[in-house]
Every structure is written in structure tokens, then in C-alpha cells.
Design a protein around this motif. Structure first.
Motif, mmCIF file in Angstrom:
data_model
loop_
_atom_site.group_PDB
_atom_site.id
_atom_site.type_symbol
_atom_site.label_atom_id
_atom_site.label_comp_id
_atom_site.label_asym_id
_atom_site.label_seq_id
_atom_site.Cartn_x
_atom_site.Cartn_y
_atom_site.Cartn_z
ATOM 1 N N GLY A 8 32.601 42.305 -41.721
ATOM 2 C CA GLY A 8 32.727 41.128 -40.871
ATOM 3 C C GLY A 8 33.690 40.086 -41.369
ATOM 4 N N GLY A 9 34.274 40.290 -42.522
ATOM 5 C CA GLY A 9 35.245 39.320 -43.012
ATOM 6 C C GLY A 9 36.570 39.440 -42.275
ATOM 7 N N GLY A 10 37.460 38.528 -42.603
ATOM 8 C CA GLY A 10 38.771 38.547 -41.973
ATOM 9 C C GLY A 10 39.349 37.159 -41.898
ATOM 10 N N LEU A 11 40.319 37.008 -41.031
ATOM 11 C CA LEU A 11 40.995 35.728 -40.841
ATOM 12 C C LEU A 11 40.336 34.969 -39.697
ATOM 13 C CD1 LEU A 11 43.385 33.860 -41.518
ATOM 14 C CD2 LEU A 11 44.720 35.152 -39.830
ATOM 15 N N VAL A 12 39.956 33.737 -39.983
ATOM 16 C CA VAL A 12 39.272 32.909 -39.001
ATOM 17 C C VAL A 12 39.989 31.566 -38.922
ATOM 18 C CG1 VAL A 12 37.065 31.950 -38.263
ATOM 19 C CG2 VAL A 12 37.099 34.021 -39.665
ATOM 20 N N GLN A 13 40.068 31.023 -37.742
ATOM 21 C CA GLN A 13 40.709 29.718 -37.577
ATOM 22 C C GLN A 13 39.795 28.596 -38.049
ATOM 23 O OE1 GLN A 13 42.004 29.348 -33.472
ATOM 24 N NE2 GLN A 13 44.052 30.041 -34.061
ATOM 25 N N ILE A 14 40.411 27.528 -38.477
ATOM 26 C CA ILE A 14 39.657 26.334 -38.850
ATOM 27 C C ILE A 14 38.814 25.890 -37.659
ATOM 28 C CG2 ILE A 14 39.831 23.912 -39.518
ATOM 29 C CD1 ILE A 14 42.448 24.653 -40.957
ATOM 30 N N GLY A 15 37.553 25.632 -37.935
ATOM 31 C CA GLY A 15 36.635 25.246 -36.881
ATOM 32 C C GLY A 15 35.970 26.407 -36.186
ATOM 33 N N GLY A 16 36.394 27.605 -36.527
ATOM 34 C CA GLY A 16 35.832 28.794 -35.903
ATOM 35 C C GLY A 16 34.524 29.225 -36.545
ATOM 36 N N SER A 17 34.090 30.404 -36.181
ATOM 37 C CA SER A 17 32.830 30.925 -36.698
ATOM 38 C C SER A 17 32.999 32.375 -37.116
ATOM 39 C CB SER A 17 31.732 30.810 -35.644
ATOM 40 O OG SER A 17 32.057 31.594 -34.507
ATOM 41 N N LEU A 18 32.040 32.845 -37.873
ATOM 42 C CA LEU A 18 32.040 34.246 -38.287
ATOM 43 C C LEU A 18 30.622 34.723 -38.474
ATOM 44 C CD1 LEU A 18 31.188 34.449 -41.514
ATOM 45 C CD2 LEU A 18 33.491 33.645 -41.865
ATOM 46 N N LEU A 81 24.948 36.803 -42.143
ATOM 47 C CA LEU A 81 25.275 35.411 -42.436
ATOM 48 C C LEU A 81 26.189 34.925 -41.334
ATOM 49 C CD1 LEU A 81 25.198 32.978 -44.428
ATOM 50 C CD2 LEU A 81 27.383 33.832 -45.323
ATOM 51 N N ARG A 82 25.719 33.943 -40.609
ATOM 52 C CA ARG A 82 26.547 33.335 -39.573
ATOM 53 C C ARG A 82 26.959 31.952 -40.052
ATOM 54 N NH1 ARG A 82 28.572 33.369 -34.659
ATOM 55 N NH2 ARG A 82 28.509 31.490 -33.357
ATOM 56 N N MET A 83 28.235 31.668 -39.910
ATOM 57 C CA MET A 83 28.751 30.354 -40.290
ATOM 58 C C MET A 83 29.593 29.798 -39.165
ATOM 59 S SD MET A 83 29.732 30.781 -44.328
ATOM 60 C CE MET A 83 30.344 29.100 -44.374
ATOM 61 N N VAL A 84 29.478 28.517 -38.940
ATOM 62 C CA VAL A 84 30.244 27.828 -37.907
ATOM 63 C C VAL A 84 31.019 26.674 -38.532
ATOM 64 C CG1 VAL A 84 28.581 28.461 -36.109
ATOM 65 C CG2 VAL A 84 28.323 26.294 -37.320
ATOM 66 N N SER A 85 31.871 26.088 -37.727
ATOM 67 C CA SER A 85 32.687 24.948 -38.188
ATOM 68 C C SER A 85 33.367 25.258 -39.516
ATOM 69 C CB SER A 85 31.808 23.697 -38.320
ATOM 70 O OG SER A 85 31.185 23.386 -37.099
ATOM 71 N N LEU A 86 34.034 26.390 -39.563
ATOM 72 C CA LEU A 86 34.628 26.844 -40.812
ATOM 73 C C LEU A 86 35.758 25.940 -41.256
ATOM 74 C CD1 LEU A 86 34.489 30.646 -40.122
ATOM 75 C CD2 LEU A 86 33.285 29.437 -41.936
ATOM 76 N N LYS A 87 35.853 25.792 -42.581
ATOM 77 C CA LYS A 87 36.859 24.943 -43.205
ATOM 78 C C LYS A 87 37.719 25.797 -44.138
ATOM 79 C CE LYS A 87 33.234 21.434 -43.542
ATOM 80 N NZ LYS A 87 32.490 20.548 -44.467
ATOM 81 N N PRO A 88 38.902 25.331 -44.465
ATOM 82 C CA PRO A 88 39.727 26.096 -45.422
ATOM 83 C C PRO A 88 38.999 26.361 -46.736
ATOM 84 C CG PRO A 88 41.041 24.422 -44.344
ATOM 85 C CD PRO A 88 39.617 24.190 -43.913
ATOM 86 N N GLU A 89 38.161 25.447 -47.154
ATOM 87 C CA GLU A 89 37.435 25.640 -48.419
ATOM 88 C C GLU A 89 36.346 26.711 -48.338
ATOM 89 O OE1 GLU A 89 38.070 22.765 -46.852
ATOM 90 O OE2 GLU A 89 36.362 21.367 -47.011
ATOM 91 N N ASP A 90 36.120 27.245 -47.149
ATOM 92 C CA ASP A 90 35.207 28.376 -47.019
ATOM 93 C C ASP A 90 35.907 29.693 -47.334
ATOM 94 O OD1 ASP A 90 33.815 26.756 -44.162
ATOM 95 O OD2 ASP A 90 32.899 26.916 -46.154
ATOM 96 N N THR A 91 37.200 29.634 -47.519
ATOM 97 C CA THR A 91 37.959 30.832 -47.868
ATOM 98 C C THR A 91 37.492 31.358 -49.215
ATOM 99 O OG1 THR A 91 39.914 30.140 -46.626
ATOM 100 C CG2 THR A 91 40.250 31.720 -48.423
#
Length: 122
Positions: A8-18, A81-91
Motif C-alpha cells: 500500500g505504500g507509494g507516492l501520495v500528494q500532500i493532504g492526501g490519504s493512504l 493503517l489508514r492515514m489522512v491529511s498527509l504531510k511531507p514529514e510523513d515520508t
């Protein structure tokens, strides 16, 4: 032995979810506490979330609290694990963990997956 395979990993936009998944295989007759850690280059490994063996108790790291939700499907031996409002520091590389006895915020889990890369970028 238990094998943990993350996906489920990959490239996600800022503010996106995974949503990350971790499937456990091997000696799965025992119930395990499961969770997630992450590590970025040059940073220490960081606790993200954990779910107790009975699925009724949860722990979250301070940096993801309010943005993350951990859940499990015992029938499939899978934790999510679901995460929302992703930030660059979540990389980071996100690692799935499991243990028959330990459940907590320390990296004391006996089983670790190989990790899945999550990159948050614009």
C-alpha cells in the motif's frame, strides 16, 4: 515464525490519504499484537500505531494522532493503517510489527516486516 508483508505504500500528494496493509503468515494460530513503525533517512525509528491482540485497544504516536487509524481483520490475519491529511514529514519507510506478548510504543516487537516506502510530495 511469522512473516509480515506490507503493501500500500507509494507516492501520495500532500493532504492526501493512504491505507497500508500488513498480512501475517506462518505461525498464525497465536493472536498477536500488531502495529506500525516508520523511519526516515537520518531520523530515528518512530512509533506510529499499535493494536492489541484483541483488537479493542489502540495506541498512536504523537505525530500521527488524530490523522491515523489502525484496524485489524483477524480472519485474514491482516492489520491496516489508514492515514489522512498527509504531510511531507510523513515520508518514511513504514514497517509492520507483531508480537505474541509485547504491546506498546517501544520497538520491542519480535517480528518485523521489510517495510513499504511512503513518499508524500506535491
Amino acid at each position: 515464525q511469522v512473516q509480515l508483508i506490507e503493501s500500500g505504500g507509494g507516492l501520495v500528494q500532500i493532504g492526501g490519504s493512504l491505507r497500508l496493509s500488513c498480512a501475517a503468515s506462518g505461525r498464525t494460530g497465536t493472536t498477536y499484537a500488531m502495529g506500525w513503525f516508520r523511519q526516515s533517512p537520518g531520523k530515528e525509528r518512530e512509533f506510529v500505531a499499535a493494536i492489541a491482540w484483541n483488537g479493542l485497544s489502540y495506541l498512536y504516536g504523537e505525530s500521527v494522532k488524530g490523522r491515523a487509524a489502525i484496524s485489524r481483520d483477524p480472519a485474514e490475519n491482516t492489520v491496516y493503517l489508514r492515514m489522512v491529511s498527509l504531510k511531507p514529514e510523513d515520508t518514511a519507510i513504514y514497517y509492520c510489527v507483531a508480537d505474541e506478548e509485547y504491546w506498546g510504543r517501544q520497538a520491542a516487537y519480535g517480528y518485523w516486516g521489510r517495510g513499504t516506502q511512503v513518499t508524500v510530495s506535491s
